[in-house]
Design a protein around this motif. Structure first.
Motif, PDB file in Angstrom:
ATOM      1  N   LEU A 127       0.840  -1.200   0.000  1.00 50.13           N
ATOM      2  CA  LEU A 127       0.000   0.000   0.000  1.00 50.13           C
ATOM      3  C   LEU A 127       0.875   1.250   0.000  1.00 50.13           C
ATOM      4  N   MET A 128       1.986   1.195   0.696  1.00 50.33           N
ATOM      5  CA  MET A 128       2.902   2.334   0.738  1.00 50.33           C
ATOM      6  C   MET A 128       3.570   2.548  -0.610  1.00 50.33           C
ATOM      7  N   LEU A 129       3.917   1.450  -1.292  1.00 51.45           N
ATOM      8  CA  LEU A 129       4.522   1.567  -2.622  1.00 51.45           C
ATOM      9  C   LEU A 129       3.572   2.267  -3.593  1.00 51.45           C
ATOM     10  N   VAL A 130       2.311   1.854  -3.614  1.00 47.10           N
ATOM     11  CA  VAL A 130       1.353   2.470  -4.537  1.00 47.10           C
ATOM     12  C   VAL A 130       1.114   3.932  -4.147  1.00 47.10           C
ATOM     13  N   SER A 131       1.135   4.208  -2.856  1.00 42.83           N
ATOM     14  CA  SER A 131       0.991   5.592  -2.401  1.00 42.83           C
ATOM     15  C   SER A 131       2.125   6.471  -2.918  1.00 42.83           C
ATOM     16  N   ALA A 132       3.290   5.884  -3.104  1.00 44.00           N
ATOM     17  CA  ALA A 132       4.428   6.651  -3.621  1.00 44.00           C
ATOM     18  C   ALA A 132       4.200   7.106  -5.057  1.00 44.00           C
ATOM     19  N   LEU A 133       3.295   6.432  -5.751  1.00 41.01           N
ATOM     20  CA  LEU A 133       2.965   6.823  -7.128  1.00 41.01           C
ATOM     21  C   LEU A 133       1.969   7.967  -7.190  1.00 41.01           C
ATOM     22  N   ILE A 134       0.914   7.887  -6.395  1.00 43.05           N
ATOM     23  CA  ILE A 134      -0.181   8.848  -6.567  1.00 43.05           C
ATOM     24  C   ILE A 134      -0.561   9.589  -5.298  1.00 43.05           C
ATOM     25  N   GLY A 135       0.093   9.315  -4.195  1.00 41.56           N
ATOM     26  CA  GLY A 135      -0.230   9.993  -2.952  1.00 41.56           C
ATOM     27  C   GLY A 135      -1.067   9.107  -2.043  1.00 41.56           C
ATOM     28  N   ARG A 136      -0.762   9.152  -0.755  1.00 38.48           N
ATOM     29  CA  ARG A 136      -1.428   8.273   0.213  1.00 38.48           C
ATOM     30  C   ARG A 136      -2.914   8.569   0.356  1.00 38.48           C
ATOM     31  N   GLN A 137      -3.268   9.823   0.636  1.00 41.83           N
ATOM     32  CA  GLN A 137      -4.684  10.135   0.848  1.00 41.83           C
ATOM     33  C   GLN A 137      -5.491   9.928  -0.424  1.00 41.83           C
ATOM     34  N   ARG A 138      -4.887  10.254  -1.530  1.00 43.29           N
ATOM     35  CA  ARG A 138      -5.559  10.041  -2.816  1.00 43.29           C
ATOM     36  C   ARG A 138      -5.841   8.550  -3.032  1.00 43.29           C
ATOM     37  N   LEU A 139      -4.871   7.717  -2.715  1.00 46.35           N
ATOM     38  CA  LEU A 139      -5.064   6.281  -2.862  1.00 46.35           C
ATOM     39  C   LEU A 139      -6.157   5.770  -1.921  1.00 46.35           C
ATOM     40  N   LEU A 140      -6.168   6.263  -0.694  1.00 46.48           N
ATOM     41  CA  LEU A 140      -7.214   5.829   0.237  1.00 46.48           C
ATOM     42  C   LEU A 140      -8.599   6.272  -0.240  1.00 46.48           C
ATOM     43  N   ASN A 141      -8.679   7.448  -0.857  1.00 43.98           N
ATOM     44  CA  ASN A 141      -9.952   7.878  -1.448  1.00 43.98           C
ATOM     45  C   ASN A 141     -10.404   6.889  -2.515  1.00 43.98           C
ATOM     46  N   ILE A 142      -9.465   6.455  -3.348  1.00 44.31           N
ATOM     47  CA  ILE A 142      -9.779   5.505  -4.423  1.00 44.31           C
ATOM     48  C   ILE A 142     -10.182   4.158  -3.835  1.00 44.31           C
ATOM     49  N   TYR A 143      -9.500   3.732  -2.772  1.00 42.70           N
ATOM     50  CA  TYR A 143      -9.885   2.484  -2.117  1.00 42.70           C
ATOM     51  C   TYR A 143     -11.304   2.574  -1.550  1.00 42.70           C
ATOM     52  N   ASN A 144     -11.655   3.709  -0.989  1.00 43.16           N
ATOM     53  CA  ASN A 144     -13.021   3.882  -0.476  1.00 43.16           C
ATOM     54  C   ASN A 144     -14.042   3.781  -1.596  1.00 43.16           C
ATOM     55  N   GLU A 145     -13.707   4.319  -2.759  1.00 44.49           N
ATOM     56  CA  GLU A 145     -14.583   4.188  -3.926  1.00 44.49           C
ATOM     57  C   GLU A 145     -14.706   2.729  -4.335  1.00 44.49           C
ATOM     58  N   ALA A 146     -13.603   2.003  -4.311  1.00 43.42           N
ATOM     59  CA  ALA A 146     -13.632   0.584  -4.670  1.00 43.42           C
ATOM     60  C   ALA A 146     -14.493  -0.207  -3.695  1.00 43.42           C
ATOM     61  N   ILE A 147     -14.380   0.115  -2.422  1.00 53.61           N
ATOM     62  CA  ILE A 147     -15.195  -0.576  -1.417  1.00 53.61           C
ATOM     63  C   ILE A 147     -16.673  -0.266  -1.628  1.00 53.61           C
ATOM     64  N   ALA A 148     -16.978   1.002  -1.859  1.00 52.65           N
ATOM     65  CA  ALA A 148     -18.371   1.389  -2.093  1.00 52.65           C
ATOM     66  C   ALA A 148     -18.940   0.721  -3.333  1.00 52.65           C
ATOM     67  N   SER A 149     -18.085   0.450  -4.328  1.00 56.14           N
ATOM     68  CA  SER A 149     -18.523  -0.186  -5.572  1.00 56.14           C
ATOM     69  C   SER A 149     -18.390  -1.706  -5.515  1.00 56.14           C
TER      70      SER A 149
END
Length: 394
Positions: free
Chosen positions: A348-370
Motif C-alpha cells: 500500500l505504501m509503494l502504490v501511495s508513492a505513485l499517486i499519494g497516500r490520501q488520494r489512494l485511500l480515497n480511491i480504495y473507499n470508492e472501490a469498497i463502495a462499488s
C-alpha cells in the motif's frame, strides 16, 4: 468526490506513520476464489490528476486493457512461479508440524517458518510425508503418524540447524537423494500455499499461477498478473503493446507486515530478483521511442527500481531490500497494474508513492463502495502514467 488530498503538515506526517495506511474493509470483499475467466475481473482506472480527488475512477473489465494502453507501451511482468512451499510432517515423537519454505540459503538448506515454532530446537529431526496420502486430513487423528503408527509412504527428512533472528524462522537442512533438488521433490511433498486470508477457496493450484509463470522460487503469486489470459496477451501484442519479463521470487519481504510506527525505519527482507539484459534493452528502446513502462504488479516495480538504484537501469541478478514509500524518486516505472492491498502493508505504501497516500485511500473507499473484490484473488487497478506525471509536476 471530495478533494481531501491537499498537502498539509498533518498529511505529510501521516505519510510516514503506519497508522496513515489504515482502512476498513468489509470481510465479504476479501476474494476467496479467482474470476473465471481470469480477465473477467473488474478494473478500476486512475487516468487523470484529479482521479481520487475531484473525480471518481473509471470502472472497466480487465479485458478492456488493450484499449486503455497505447501502442508502443511496454508491460513488464514477473515470471516467477510459485513452488509447493507448504509442507506437513511430524517429529520423531509423532507431533505434527507445518513448514513454509521461504528461500534457499545453501544447497538444499532452506529458511522456513515453522509451526509450532517453540519446539523446533537445533538438531530437531523432521519427517515429511508425501501429500495426498492422508497429510491434508490430519483432523482425523487416526492418520497422525507416530512411533506406534509408522507411515509406509515415501518420506523426506530435514534437520533444524539454527534459528534465524530476522524472521523467527529456522534453517532446515534437507536430506535429498543424490542428483535431486528439494524443488523437484516439492511436487510430491509440498502444496502451493495460499495467503492466510483465503480460507474457503476452491481454486486449483494453477489458478494461483500466472499463465506466464516460468521460474520456480516464489512462495506467493505476483497477483496482478493473475488477470491475464493467453488470448489477452495476444490482443495486446496485436496492438503493439509489448511484453518483457523480470523475475522476483516473492518471499516474506513482500507480505511481511510493517510493525514499526515510523515507516521510514521499516527494514524489508531481501528477495531474489533478476532483470535480464534483454529486458533492460527493451525498456531503453521503449523510452527512446516515446513509449511508457507499465509494471504489472508491485513485485515488477521492486525488481525494476531495484535494478536502477545506481541511477540508471542495469541488468541485475541478486537480491533487493528496496522499500518504496511516499517521497521515493522514480527511475523506471511510468504506470502500474496492481491488485488492492492489505491495510498497513508495504505494498500500500509503494502504490501511495505513485499517486499519494490520501488520494489512494480515497480511491480504495470508492472501490469498497462499488463492491470491488480485494487481495490476491480480487480485482485490479490500473494507474496510468498521465495521472502520475501530473501529480509529480503539481
Amino acid at each position: 468526490m471530495k478533494d481531501t488530498s491537499a498537502p498539509q503538515a498533518k498529511d505529510l506526517e501521516l505519510d510516514c506513520s503506519v497508522a496513515g495506511y489504515d482502512y476498513k474493509l468489509p470481510p465479504e470483499l476479501i476474494a476467496q476464489n479467482p474470476a473465471v475467466p481470469r480477465d473477467s475481473s473488474r478494473l478500476l482506472v486512475v487516468n487523470s490528476p484529479t482521479t481520487g480527488t475531484e473525480t471518481a475512477p473509471l470502472h472497466h473489465i480487465f479485458h478492456d486493457l488493450p484499449a486503455l494502453l497505447r501502442s508502443g507501451d511496454l508491460l513488464v511482468m514477473n515470471n516467477t512461479r510459485v513452488i509447493p512451499a507448504r509442507l506437513y510432517g511430524h517429529k520423531s515423537t509423532g507431533a505434527k508440524i507445518q513448514v513454509l519454505l521461504l528461500e534457499e540459503r545453501q544447497h538444499n538448506c532452506w529458511l522456513a517458518l515453522v509451526k509450532p515454532g517453540k519446539s523446533f530446537k537445533q538438531g530437531t529431526k523432521i519427517i515429511f510425508d508425501a501429500r495426498g496420502l492422508g497429510i491434508g486430513d490430519w483432523e482425523d487423528s487416526s492418520l497422525v503418524p507416530s512411533p506406534q503408527f509408522p507411515v509406509p509412504h515415501p518420506q523426506l527428512t530435514a534437520t533444524v540447524l539454527e534459528t534465524d533472528a530476522a524472521t523467527g524462522g529456522r534453517l532446515l537442512q534437507f536430506d535429498v537423494p543424490e542428483g535431486k533438488t528439494l524443488v523437484q521433490l516439492l511436487e510430491v511433498f509440498g502444496e502451493v500455499p495460499l495467503p492466510p486470508y483465503i480460507t474457503t477457496s476452491e481454486a486449483a493450484d494453477e489458478q494461483y499461477q500466472t499463465v506466464y509463470a516460468k521460474e520456480p522460487g516464489a512462495i506467493a503469486a505476483p497477483t496482478a498478473g493473475l488477470h491475464f489470459t493467453p488470448e489477452l496477451l495476444q490482443k495486446l501484442r496485436d496492438r503493439q503493446i509489448n511484453q518483457a519479463f523480470v523475475t522476483l521470487h516473492v518471499g516474506v519481504g513482500t507480505f511481511r507486515p510493517v510493525e514499526v510506527e515510523d515507516v521510514t525505519t521499516h527494514q524489508m527482507h531481501e528477495e531474489w530478483i533478476e532483470v535480464p539484459a534483454a529486458t533492460v534493452e527493451q525498456i531503453r528502446a521503449t523510452k527512446a521511442a516515446g513509449g511508457r513502462i507499465i509494471a504489472v504488479g508491485t513485485t515488477a516495480v521492486r525488481a525494476l527500481e531495484g535494478a536502477a538504484q545506481s541511477g540508471n537501469l542495469q541488468p541485475l541478478c541478486g537480491k533487493t531490500d528496496l522499500f518504496i514509500y511516499p517521497g521515493y524518486q522514480w527511475r523506471v516505472v511510468d504506470g502500474l497494474i496492481t491488485n488492492f492491498h492489505l491495510p498497513r502493508s508495504s505494498l500500500l505504501m509503494l502504490v501511495s508513492a505513485l499517486i499519494g497516500r490520501q488520494r489512494l485511500l480515497n480511491i480504495y473507499n470508492e472501490a469498497i463502495a462499488s463492491r470491488y473484490r480485494f487481495y490476491s484473488f480480487g480485482d485490479a487497478m490500473l494507474i496510468l502514467p498521465e495521472a502520475i506525471r501530473a501529480l509529480s509536476q503539481a
